[in-house]
Design an enzyme around this catalytic site. Sequence first.
Site, PDB file in Angstrom:
ATOM      1  CG  ASP A 119      -3.851   6.812   2.225  1.00 24.41           C
ATOM      2  OD1 ASP A 119      -3.603   5.602   2.112  1.00 24.41           O
ATOM      3  OD2 ASP A 119      -4.493   7.298   3.173  1.00 24.41           O
ATOM      4  CD  GLU A 160      -3.953   5.729  11.008  1.00 13.87           C
ATOM      5  OE1 GLU A 160      -4.952   5.035  10.807  1.00 13.87           O
ATOM      6  OE2 GLU A 160      -3.603   6.648  10.272  1.00 13.87           O
ATOM      7  CG  ASP A 161      -1.315   1.200  10.613  1.00 14.66           C
ATOM      8  OD1 ASP A 161      -2.291   1.789  11.115  1.00 14.66           O
ATOM      9  OD2 ASP A 161      -1.278   0.802   9.434  1.00 14.66           O
ATOM     10  CG  HIS A 213      -1.705   1.274   1.390  1.00 16.55           C
ATOM     11  ND1 HIS A 213      -2.567   1.805   0.450  1.00 16.55           N
ATOM     12  CD2 HIS A 213      -1.694   2.160   2.433  1.00 16.55           C
ATOM     13  CE1 HIS A 213      -3.060   2.953   0.893  1.00 16.55           C
ATOM     14  NE2 HIS A 213      -2.542   3.184   2.094  1.00 16.55           N
TER      15      HIS A 213
END
Length: 774
Positions: free
Chosen positions: A200, A137-138, A109
């Site tokens: 994105d 974020e992840d 991604h």
Amino acid sequence: MNVAESAPSLTATPAVPVTTSADPDAAEGNTAKPVARSSKKSVSVSSTASSPSQSSSTIVGVASTSALSARLAEYMSPADLKLVKEAYRFSDEMHLGQVRKSGEPYISHPIAVAEICAEWKLDVQAIMAALLHDVMEDQDVQKEELIERFGAPVATLVDGLSKLEKIEFQSQIEAQAENFRKMLLAMARDVRVILVKLADRLHNMRTLAVMSPEKKRRISRETMDVYVPIAHRLGLNNIYRELQDLAFSHLYPMRYRTLSKAVKAARGNRREVVNKILEAVKITLKEADIRAEVYGREKTLYGIYRKMHDKHLSFSQVLDVYGFRIVVDNFRESYYALGALHALYKPMPGKFKDYIAIPKTNGYQSLHTTLIGPYGTPVEFQIRTQDMHRVAESGVAAHWLYKDDDGSLTDLQQRTHAWLQSLLDIQKQTGDSAEFLEHVKVDLFPDSVYVFTPKSKIIALPRGATALDFAYSIHTDIGDQAIATRINHEPVPLRSELKNGDIVEIITSPNSRPTPNWLTYVRTGKARSAIRHYLRTINLSESTELGKQLLAQALVAVNLNPELPSTLIDKLLNESTAKSMDEIYTDIGIGKRMAALVARHILDLVEDDAPFPFQQFGDKHAYKRDPVIIYGSEGLSVQLAPCCLPIPGDGIVGQLKRDQGLVVHSDDCEHAKRLHIKEPDRWIDVTWGEELNRSFDTRIEVTVTNERGALARIAAEIGESEANISHVNMEDGDANDMTHIHFTIQVEDRAHLARIMRNIKHLSGVSRILRERG
């Protein structure tokens, strides 16, 4: 050695076997739950992609970087490519073991997002941010770590792209609004944030098929409401069109499939016509000695659907499914080509638009004309230069706003910079995230009107904008102090809707202030946020004073001295949610609290504490409640009811309305009588003050013979009677050839109104005049 030969290649790692565990609450994209940060190192493998297994247990896949490496090598130096490689390795290590719901390694991604950004030839910092955009974020990577590894500019971009997952919000809507606010404000400071974010979102929309139907609809609606308008506003037309079609396909899959089949069938049926037009246009331009690229273009499926929906057409009635684009070498040849086309086919009246002379707000420039082609088929042509074509497809991505070179900003850059700056202005005046998002979405309109200042400067506003929107677009102070406007040198109300080509002049007064009614007809986010900000700040002090006066009257009514000692105030505040007496006064002034109930509460506190040193009146029946005095200049806390429009000389009553303060009605108002039956406790006595230094609106109806000059005679008489006309409405003539004209006029008092009505009554042709109520 060229750049491509010396460029270090990017490599990909295979995802380690993991068990898929898709997160049903992921905000966007088809991601799986992130795994804990891994300490394993990346292992280089071939960059050839293999098909990922879709097994529900073990996922093995390889993410390819060959396309990204090749595209970056076209315009980046070896030093920049080395920095990109470092960002890729870090992102790959952070996402090791994480997979998307489709089964692909998660790193695929960020690579895909970076590829889209590379198509725009974004700089090294933006490409690095694209590869790193999910690590905060992840994987709980801190901004400080990114600053240390990759520098502050890259870390700031990644931070602007990261959601606010760690903050607790009252609702998903509030969380979403706050995320958008953060992203848009970051975008206002650096436009690369939104470019990476759009890349994105585009990749997530391209891979949305694996998500549940509910999630597809939610993400597609969000895309259509926010990201599609932003892409259009920034001139990113390729992204704009693709996002529209992708969102359409997930929101209305049946309609999408049906239209897709119809377009494919039409493509075959109309091929002969298209080829005939294409050949004729090429020959015509060649004979005119105009070098040009000519090619057909097809309307997007969503564009066809919107036209069918908005104009209630069947597919067969949408004749301009196909159009043609002509790209010439220079500015002059675009107009020469237009002349050649008009000589070849007849133009349709009213179907020509010159976006070269007056570009759209997103910088788009082209000549648009619709011609009657062979067999009577309407055909649209777009004519533009190579530079215009590049801006039309890439918009703001074709020009960099984040470079410190203000002296050479193009018109597109200046307009985009002004819009981005307006986001910061709205942020300063907005109460919360949801309100901020509401204002911003109001400004994201695909169509605009172009008007002129008296000095011939072009101002672009959303379609439907009013003269008041124009005033606020010039400056907030101009909007706040606007009292009237002239459009094309004619006086009109501030609520007048603007049309293309209007020349707009705003008349201001230092005594003018915004009113709540202005919110009903402004269109732009900047105007709405400025008006709301003023109402919040100014209304506070006025409401506080009104509440203080109302509470004093209520205390007298229950036989208590209005001057409350500090000990009693402390006791009252301890038993209420208010932090101060001013807060209680304000709540009373805007109708959130009832003055009578607060007074009775205070009375209970006194009676419960007998030794309390408090002066009471001897006989409460000896005192009567004085009415609230109305001067008409109290501001927003006192409003004259629009149903009856009371004027000095009328008997009046006051209604305490929740969140609106005191509303004054005529005592014979039928609407007020019905409201009094429902809530009798919310009515208080009011009376007019003796010195009133303002005019008051009132309505009259004049029945007059339907003849030339009747309206002019009445308007002249009103002006000579020292009154102002704020609104006029005429009905169609009746069977007796009589016309009813409704005026809203501004008068000093009831005596002034009576004098005006007598003067009008004496005019020839006037058969009746009356004051309108209700």
